[in-house]
Write a protein that holds these residues in place. Structure first.
Motif, mmCIF file in Angstrom:
data_model
loop_
_atom_site.group_PDB
_atom_site.id
_atom_site.type_symbol
_atom_site.label_atom_id
_atom_site.label_comp_id
_atom_site.label_asym_id
_atom_site.label_seq_id
_atom_site.Cartn_x
_atom_site.Cartn_y
_atom_site.Cartn_z
ATOM 1 N N ALA A 68 0.851 -1.195 0.000
ATOM 2 C CA ALA A 68 0.000 0.000 0.000
ATOM 3 C C ALA A 68 0.881 1.237 0.000
ATOM 4 N N GLU A 69 0.276 2.372 -0.369
ATOM 5 C CA GLU A 69 0.946 3.672 -0.291
ATOM 6 C C GLU A 69 -0.019 4.640 0.397
ATOM 7 N N PRO A 70 -0.052 4.586 1.751
ATOM 8 C CA PRO A 70 -1.032 5.397 2.482
ATOM 9 C C PRO A 70 -0.842 6.902 2.296
ATOM 10 N N PRO A 72 1.646 9.906 -0.092
ATOM 11 C CA PRO A 72 2.570 10.035 -1.236
ATOM 12 C C PRO A 72 4.025 9.865 -0.804
ATOM 13 N N GLY A 73 4.704 8.921 -1.431
ATOM 14 C CA GLY A 73 6.110 8.692 -1.132
ATOM 15 C C GLY A 73 6.360 7.821 0.075
ATOM 16 N N ILE A 74 5.307 7.381 0.783
ATOM 17 C CA ILE A 74 5.459 6.537 1.968
ATOM 18 C C ILE A 74 4.711 5.233 1.707
ATOM 19 N N GLN A 75 5.445 4.154 1.553
ATOM 20 C CA GLN A 75 4.854 2.879 1.193
ATOM 21 C C GLN A 75 4.980 1.850 2.312
ATOM 22 N N LEU A 76 3.990 0.969 2.359
ATOM 23 C CA LEU A 76 4.127 -0.254 3.145
ATOM 24 C C LEU A 76 4.692 -1.282 2.169
ATOM 25 N N ALA A 77 5.991 -1.534 2.258
ATOM 26 C CA ALA A 77 6.665 -2.327 1.236
ATOM 27 C C ALA A 77 7.718 -3.230 1.864
ATOM 28 N N PHE A 78 7.993 -4.321 1.157
ATOM 29 C CA PHE A 78 8.950 -5.320 1.632
ATOM 30 C C PHE A 78 9.908 -5.657 0.491
ATOM 31 N N ARG A 79 11.158 -5.930 0.865
ATOM 32 C CA ARG A 79 12.169 -6.249 -0.142
ATOM 33 C C ARG A 79 13.162 -7.250 0.442
ATOM 34 N N LEU A 80 13.549 -8.215 -0.360
ATOM 35 C CA LEU A 80 14.588 -9.149 0.051
ATOM 36 C C LEU A 80 15.955 -8.500 -0.132
ATOM 37 N N GLU A 81 16.777 -8.558 0.892
ATOM 38 C CA GLU A 81 18.171 -8.106 0.814
ATOM 39 C C GLU A 81 18.990 -8.954 1.790
ATOM 40 N N PRO A 82 20.319 -8.977 1.668
ATOM 41 C CA PRO A 82 21.126 -9.971 2.391
ATOM 42 C C PRO A 82 21.005 -9.930 3.914
ATOM 43 N N LEU A 83 21.079 -8.744 4.527
ATOM 44 C CA LEU A 83 21.025 -8.666 5.986
ATOM 45 C C LEU A 83 19.664 -9.134 6.499
ATOM 46 N N GLY A 84 18.588 -8.678 5.864
ATOM 47 C CA GLY A 84 17.258 -9.112 6.263
ATOM 48 C C GLY A 84 17.054 -10.595 6.045
ATOM 49 N N MET A 85 17.637 -11.121 4.978
ATOM 50 C CA MET A 85 17.542 -12.558 4.712
ATOM 51 C C MET A 85 18.209 -13.359 5.817
ATOM 52 N N LEU A 86 19.371 -12.887 6.287
ATOM 53 C CA LEU A 86 20.079 -13.565 7.379
ATOM 54 C C LEU A 86 19.242 -13.557 8.651
ATOM 55 N N PHE A 87 18.682 -12.412 9.000
ATOM 56 C CA PHE A 87 17.864 -12.290 10.204
ATOM 57 C C PHE A 87 16.621 -13.175 10.110
ATOM 58 N N ALA A 88 15.940 -13.135 8.965
ATOM 59 C CA ALA A 88 14.736 -13.939 8.782
ATOM 60 C C ALA A 88 15.049 -15.428 8.854
ATOM 61 N N ALA A 89 16.173 -15.837 8.268
ATOM 62 C CA ALA A 89 16.546 -17.251 8.279
ATOM 63 C C ALA A 89 16.822 -17.741 9.700
ATOM 64 N N VAL A 90 17.499 -16.919 10.497
ATOM 65 C CA VAL A 90 17.779 -17.294 11.887
ATOM 66 C C VAL A 90 16.473 -17.449 12.668
#
Length: 497
Positions: A68-70, A72-90
């Motif tokens: 969503a974009e409640p 202008p310019g501010i989104q509720l958004a998710f993205r895969l990236e290495p640091l977040g992937m490590l945290f999520a995997a743990v």
């Protein structure tokens, strides 16, 4: 559907599965066996989904999900990236193991309100996934607050006066710091950059005119103390206060979700919001290194004085968390890799220690360090696992803590920071000073004459703590994947989706 589309779908599934689990647990609440089957099934499925995303991230894919974009310019958004992937995997790896442990602990101690416990545990994992995959500061803040609110009922689970008092401190400090400092820091960042996106190289590094060193230092201060879950002194009191919770909750707080969300956010903000090069050579940003070092050493000294086992482990956690902050504050590639690796190493080692503490309480009804003389021969699996966790916290091979400390020390040597080197060496000695006597007394001294005869805790507890101890050893031997993710954290994305 393209491969990238499949990854986006799995990203959405990773976010939704814990909520689906919470609903299923609530619906099955009157049938404990079904309820616990739902818990284990959803936790295992989440791990499989998250694990399936790791190869894509290592391959350079950075799929994005905009919900969503409640504004202008501010989104509720998710993205895969290495640091977040490590945290999520743990977190995803430890949830099913913690669930096995929880079944043994909650049943073994005849805890009340077990359905509520499992529901809020699942909601906490939903928040953890949201934090790990957040594409911007606003999304991260939203899930950061959900994590605080969903763990409050777990901290106050017992319903006693002590539990309510601990819960008030927990909620007061974490909400107070996030609303009073973190949210204003996010708003200030948005006003400066016109965005809150996490950008490789740093969002603030792309400003047309660099911020003055003083303003950078103030903004960094607001972020670091606004992230109260990182437990930098003096906003650390919530963590020992929360030790009134059942041990599976302590494990959640210290290993799976809450404190890891704190130090993860610290590293993410430094790397993706400020940018390493933006902070390098800025005198006003050097305070973080000294505060982190102070917290490492002072928390270790306080841990030395604690006879209550869970409180000793709590202050150990405060100290170990600041290793991550110290690594981030050094702003060296090696130390940042060490900080990311320590998130995983500490998670496996500390959850093992808390599992052991809960096993001792369940089987022997002992809570104090001074009561553990000779217990190693009555509970060899438990105290063997405790020993592995302690070796990892000290930072010795063949446990995972050695690898992360090696990189942290390498970063300190690379930057020539004598203070950081001294902190790492001194705190390692202090870690040995408050862990080694527990292991020595458990195995090398006879039990007290009036000690009650007992064996190991229920089998699910022993299975879980043995599994996490094995993970702590395995991470020492097979750390290539977390090391690769930590290394990619400092590089830009190869492809976007």
């Amino acid at each position: 559907m393209s491969t990238l589309g499949d990854e986006t779908l799995r990203l959405a599934l990773a976010l939704l599965l814990p909520l689906i689990g919470a609903l299923g647990i609530w619906l099955a609440g009157r049938r404990p066996d079904v309820r616990e089957t739902v818990t284990l099934s959803i936790a295992s499925l989440l791990f499989l989904v998250v694990a399936s995303l790791v190869p894509a991230v290592l391959g350079g894919a950075r799929p994005e999900l905009i919900v969503a974009e409640p504004f202008p310019g501010i989104q509720l958004a998710f993205r895969l990236e290495p640091l977040g992937m490590l945290f999520a995997a743990v977190a995803a790896l430890l949830w099913p193991i913690n669930s096995i442990y929880s079944i043994g602990y909650m049943r073994g101690n005849a805890e009340q309100h077990q359905t509520r416990f499992y529901v809020f545990f699942a909601v906490a994992l939903f928040a953890t996934m949201g934090i790990a995959f957040a594409a911007n500061l606003v999304t991260l803040f939203l899930f950061y607050e959900i994590l605080t609110l969903s763990t409050y009922p777990l901290v106050t689970h017992k319903g006693s006066d002590a539990a309510r008092d601990g819960g008030r401190v927990y909620l007061g400090i974490l909400i107070g710091t996030s609303i009073g400092l973190l949210l204003p820091a996010i708003i200030w960042t948005w006003s400066l950059a016109g965005s809150t996106e996490f950008v490789p190289g740093g969002l603030l590094a792309s400003l047309p005119e660099p911020l003055s060193p003083t303003l950078l230092g103030v903004l960094l201060l607001m972020f670091m103390y606004g992230i109260g879950k990182a437990a930098l002194m003096p906003v650390h009191r919530w963590l020992p206060a929360a030790m009134v919770a059942p041990t599976p909750v302590s494990a959640l707080l210290h290993a799976v979700a809450v404190v890891k969300a704190g130090v993860f956010t610290v590293v993410k903000v430094i790397v993706y919001t400020f940018g390493v090069e933006t902070l390098q050579g800025v005198p006003a940003a050097q305070w973080l290194l000294y505060i982190a070092g102070f917290t490492v050493v002072v928390a270790s000294l306080i841990a030395l004085r604690q006879d209550n086992l869970k409180r000793r482990l709590a202050y150990s956690t405060i100290s170990q968390l600041s290793y991550v902050v110290l690594g981030a504050a050094l702003l060296a590639p090696l130390s940042l890799v060490g900080a990311a690796l320590h998130i995983a190493a500490h998670a496996c080692g500390k959850i093992t220690l808390f599992f052991a503490a809960g096993a001792i309480y369940t089987a022997a009804h002992k809570t104090e360090v001074s009561q553990l003389r000779g217990i190693g021969w009555r509970m060899p699996w438990t105290m063997g696992a405790f020993t592995v966790g302690a070796v990892s916290m000290i930072g010795l091979p063949p446990a995972a803590g050695f690898i992360s400390k090696w990189y942290l020390l390498g970063g300190a040597l690379e930057t020539g920071q004598l203070v950081a080197i001294g902190v790492i060496v001194l705190s390692t000695l202090l870690n040995a000073a408050y862990f080694a006597p527990i292991v020595f007394n458990a195995f090398a001294r006879p039990a007290a004459e009036d000690a009650a005869d007992h064996g190991e805790a229920p089998r699910p507890i022993v299975i879980a703590l043995t599994a996490t101890a094995a993970l702590t050893l395995a991470l020492f031997l097979f750390h290539q994947v977390p090391l690769a993710l930590a290394g990619q954290m400092l590089a830009g994305p190869a492809q976007n989706g």
